[in-house]
Write a protein that holds these residues in place. Structure first.
Motif, PDB file in Angstrom:
ATOM      1  N   LEU A  79       1.065  -1.043  -0.042  1.00  0.00           N
ATOM      2  CA  LEU A  79       0.230   0.080  -0.107  1.00  0.00           C
ATOM      3  C   LEU A  79       0.919   1.150  -0.113  1.00  0.00           C
ATOM      4  O   LEU A  79       0.294   2.383   0.149  1.00  0.00           O
ATOM      5  N   VAL A  80       2.103   1.037  -0.152  1.00  0.00           N
ATOM      6  CA  VAL A  80       3.142   2.142  -0.485  1.00  0.00           C
ATOM      7  C   VAL A  80       2.739   2.409  -2.038  1.00  0.00           C
ATOM      8  O   VAL A  80       2.605   3.484  -2.507  1.00  0.00           O
ATOM      9  N   GLU A  81       3.157   1.252  -2.825  1.00  0.00           N
ATOM     10  CA  GLU A  81       3.233   1.398  -4.215  1.00  0.00           C
ATOM     11  C   GLU A  81       1.555   1.312  -4.887  1.00  0.00           C
ATOM     12  O   GLU A  81       1.745   2.060  -5.817  1.00  0.00           O
ATOM     13  N   TRP A  82       0.943   0.881  -4.272  1.00  0.00           N
ATOM     14  CA  TRP A  82      -0.575   0.570  -4.770  1.00  0.00           C
ATOM     15  C   TRP A  82      -1.162   2.068  -5.236  1.00  0.00           C
ATOM     16  O   TRP A  82      -1.582   2.378  -6.295  1.00  0.00           O
ATOM     17  N   PRO A  83      -1.361   3.140  -4.271  1.00  0.00           N
ATOM     18  CA  PRO A  83      -1.817   4.270  -4.273  1.00  0.00           C
ATOM     19  C   PRO A  83      -1.043   5.046  -5.212  1.00  0.00           C
ATOM     20  O   PRO A  83      -1.503   6.110  -5.966  1.00  0.00           O
ATOM     21  N   THR A  84       0.272   5.182  -4.934  1.00  0.00           N
ATOM     22  CA  THR A  84       1.179   5.995  -5.847  1.00  0.00           C
ATOM     23  C   THR A  84       1.306   5.539  -7.182  1.00  0.00           C
ATOM     24  O   THR A  84       1.601   6.455  -8.162  1.00  0.00           O
ATOM     25  N   SER A  85       0.933   4.530  -7.618  1.00  0.00           N
ATOM     26  CA  SER A  85       0.979   3.888  -8.962  1.00  0.00           C
ATOM     27  C   SER A  85      -0.403   4.587  -9.767  1.00  0.00           C
ATOM     28  O   SER A  85      -0.070   4.694 -11.004  1.00  0.00           O
ATOM     29  N   MET A  86      -1.252   5.049  -9.021  1.00  0.00           N
ATOM     30  CA  MET A  86      -2.496   5.850  -9.627  1.00  0.00           C
ATOM     31  C   MET A  86      -2.287   7.355  -9.770  1.00  0.00           C
ATOM     32  O   MET A  86      -3.248   8.080 -10.141  1.00  0.00           O
ATOM     33  N   ALA A  87      -1.108   7.772  -9.000  1.00  0.00           N
ATOM     34  CA  ALA A  87      -1.049   9.278  -9.052  1.00  0.00           C
ATOM     35  C   ALA A  87      -0.532   9.928 -10.144  1.00  0.00           C
ATOM     36  O   ALA A  87       0.381   9.101 -10.904  1.00  0.00           O
ATOM     37  N   HIS A 102       7.489  12.701   2.400  1.00  0.00           N
ATOM     38  CA  HIS A 102       7.860  13.186   3.590  1.00  0.00           C
ATOM     39  C   HIS A 102       9.212  12.874   4.308  1.00  0.00           C
ATOM     40  O   HIS A 102       9.898  13.425   4.917  1.00  0.00           O
ATOM     41  N   SER A 103       9.630  11.716   3.665  1.00  0.00           N
ATOM     42  CA  SER A 103      11.025  10.984   4.104  1.00  0.00           C
ATOM     43  C   SER A 103      11.630  10.505   3.009  1.00  0.00           C
ATOM     44  O   SER A 103      11.038   9.749   2.307  1.00  0.00           O
ATOM     45  N   ARG A 104      12.903  10.716   2.999  1.00  0.00           N
ATOM     46  CA  ARG A 104      13.911   9.905   1.930  1.00  0.00           C
ATOM     47  C   ARG A 104      13.584   8.289   2.079  1.00  0.00           C
ATOM     48  O   ARG A 104      13.846   7.542   1.258  1.00  0.00           O
ATOM     49  N   HIS A 105      13.174   7.844   3.225  1.00  0.00           N
ATOM     50  CA  HIS A 105      13.137   6.568   3.432  1.00  0.00           C
ATOM     51  C   HIS A 105      12.183   5.681   2.370  1.00  0.00           C
ATOM     52  O   HIS A 105      12.238   4.633   2.066  1.00  0.00           O
ATOM     53  N   TYR A 106      11.176   6.754   2.044  1.00  0.00           N
ATOM     54  CA  TYR A 106      10.231   6.083   0.905  1.00  0.00           C
ATOM     55  C   TYR A 106      10.451   6.472  -0.569  1.00  0.00           C
ATOM     56  O   TYR A 106       9.759   6.177  -1.467  1.00  0.00           O
ATOM     57  N   MET A 107      11.214   7.390  -0.803  1.00  0.00           N
ATOM     58  CA  MET A 107      11.528   8.100  -1.934  1.00  0.00           C
ATOM     59  C   MET A 107      11.723   6.877  -3.240  1.00  0.00           C
ATOM     60  O   MET A 107      11.058   7.005  -4.096  1.00  0.00           O
ATOM     61  N   GLU A 108      12.694   6.134  -2.965  1.00  0.00           N
ATOM     62  CA  GLU A 108      13.099   5.059  -4.083  1.00  0.00           C
ATOM     63  C   GLU A 108      11.846   4.147  -4.418  1.00  0.00           C
ATOM     64  O   GLU A 108      11.249   4.027  -5.451  1.00  0.00           O
ATOM     65  N   ARG A 109      10.963   3.871  -3.475  1.00  0.00           N
ATOM     66  CA  ARG A 109       9.795   3.063  -3.717  1.00  0.00           C
ATOM     67  C   ARG A 109       8.625   3.781  -4.326  1.00  0.00           C
ATOM     68  O   ARG A 109       7.903   3.153  -5.171  1.00  0.00           O
ATOM     69  N   VAL A 110       8.472   5.108  -3.734  1.00  0.00           N
ATOM     70  CA  VAL A 110       7.179   5.634  -4.317  1.00  0.00           C
ATOM     71  C   VAL A 110       7.800   6.225  -5.761  1.00  0.00           C
ATOM     72  O   VAL A 110       6.975   6.319  -6.810  1.00  0.00           O
ATOM     73  N   ALA A 111       8.975   6.571  -6.068  1.00  0.00           N
ATOM     74  CA  ALA A 111       9.520   7.004  -7.524  1.00  0.00           C
ATOM     75  C   ALA A 111       9.497   5.682  -8.417  1.00  0.00           C
ATOM     76  O   ALA A 111       9.019   6.113  -9.559  1.00  0.00           O
ATOM     77  N   GLU A 153      10.818  15.297  -2.289  1.00  0.00           N
ATOM     78  CA  GLU A 153      10.702  14.887  -0.888  1.00  0.00           C
ATOM     79  C   GLU A 153      10.526  16.328  -0.617  1.00  0.00           C
ATOM     80  O   GLU A 153      11.317  17.340  -0.578  1.00  0.00           O
ATOM     81  N   LEU A 154       9.826  16.373   0.731  1.00  0.00           N
ATOM     82  CA  LEU A 154       9.396  17.600   1.345  1.00  0.00           C
ATOM     83  C   LEU A 154       9.012  17.249   2.727  1.00  0.00           C
ATOM     84  O   LEU A 154       7.963  16.654   2.949  1.00  0.00           O
ATOM     85  N   PRO A 155       9.661  17.690   3.832  1.00  0.00           N
ATOM     86  CA  PRO A 155       9.330  17.387   5.272  1.00  0.00           C
ATOM     87  C   PRO A 155       7.865  18.383   5.314  1.00  0.00           C
ATOM     88  O   PRO A 155       7.389  19.308   4.872  1.00  0.00           O
ATOM     89  N   LEU A 156       7.060  17.443   5.909  1.00  0.00           N
ATOM     90  CA  LEU A 156       5.517  17.879   5.968  1.00  0.00           C
ATOM     91  C   LEU A 156       5.027  18.080   7.481  1.00  0.00           C
ATOM     92  O   LEU A 156       4.475  17.033   7.859  1.00  0.00           O
TER      93      LEU A 156
END
Length: 230
Positions: free
Chosen positions: A160-168, A174-183, A192-195
């Motif tokens: 559910l990190v990849e699933w919604p972002t694949s439709m965006a 908010h964190s570099r931790h997720y950058m590679e998978r979201v990208a 990446e932007l602190p929120l």
């Protein structure tokens, strides 16, 4: 035990698992109807046995799949792992999804948003043999403190990190931790932007109005360390 009786004993949140055969249509044409019916019967017997051993209950066997409820997410994942490893026949492979949430019976039918979300988690496999686990179920499994071969791989699977972002069309992390998978999942730009957010009451999200051009959605939850001053 009937579904209604099981739910009376397990009030509140339950674990859900959906599983179905992969490439079943090809197998049907290959072995033909009579043989395929035997294969399907063996897989259903196998899934029913695993569900019972984990204290769960079968909701239905729609088509070549199964939907089952369990006392918790750990049991739901153990079911998915068991039928994935040994589906009941050596000619079949399985995809499965694990979720958690509240369900209830209305008019003899099981209803609840968690049922639909569980199916969507399974659909992330996109026709491939795999097990996918929702963020909600993963959180419950992490909190359980249990660890074994069935559970360790969760550290690498967050559908559910990849699933919604694949439709965006674009995403902000908010964190570099997720950058590679979201990208890797988002077809548009990702930054990446602190929120930091204020702790305020938010209204329930409204459905998009016809003709609206853009939908902005947030996915996830706000940890205390995301609040100003924390």
């Amino acid at each position: 035990m009937t579904l209604a009786e099981w739910l009376e004993r397990h009030e509140g949140e339950v674990g859900l698992a959906a599983a179905e055969l992969v490439e079943s249509t090809s197998l049907l044409y290959e072995v033909e109807t009579v043989r395929y019916s035997q294969v399907l019967r063996q897989t259903r017997v196998r899934s029913d046995e695993v569900v019972a051993s984990l204290g769960g209950v079968v909701v239905d066997h729609a088509g070549d799949g199964v939907l089952a409820l369990f006392p918790d997410s750990v049991c739901a994942l153990r079911f998915a792992s068991a039928v994935f490893a040994a589906p009941g026949h050596d000619r079949v492979r399985v995809r499965a999804g694990v979720h958690c949430g509240s369900v209830r019976i209305e008019g003899g039918i099981l209803v609840g948003r968690a049922i639909h979300l569980c199916a969507r988690v399974m659909d992330w496999a996109r026709g491939e043999p795999a097990i996918w686990v929702s963020e909600a179920a993963r959180a419950r499994i992490d909190a359980s403190g249990e660890r074994d071969a069935d559970l360790e791989w969760l550290a690498l699977h967050r559908p559910l990190v990849e699933w919604p972002t694949s439709m965006a069309i674009a995403a902000v992390v908010h964190s570099r931790h997720y950058m590679e998978r979201v990208a890797s999942a988002c077809p548009g730009p990702v930054i990446e932007l602190p929120l930091p957010v204020q702790e305020i009451e938010l209204a329930e999200p409204q459905r998009r109005q016809p003709g609206s051009a853009l939908v902005v959605a947030t996915v996830g939850h706000v940890n205390p360390n995301k609040l100003p001053g924390e």
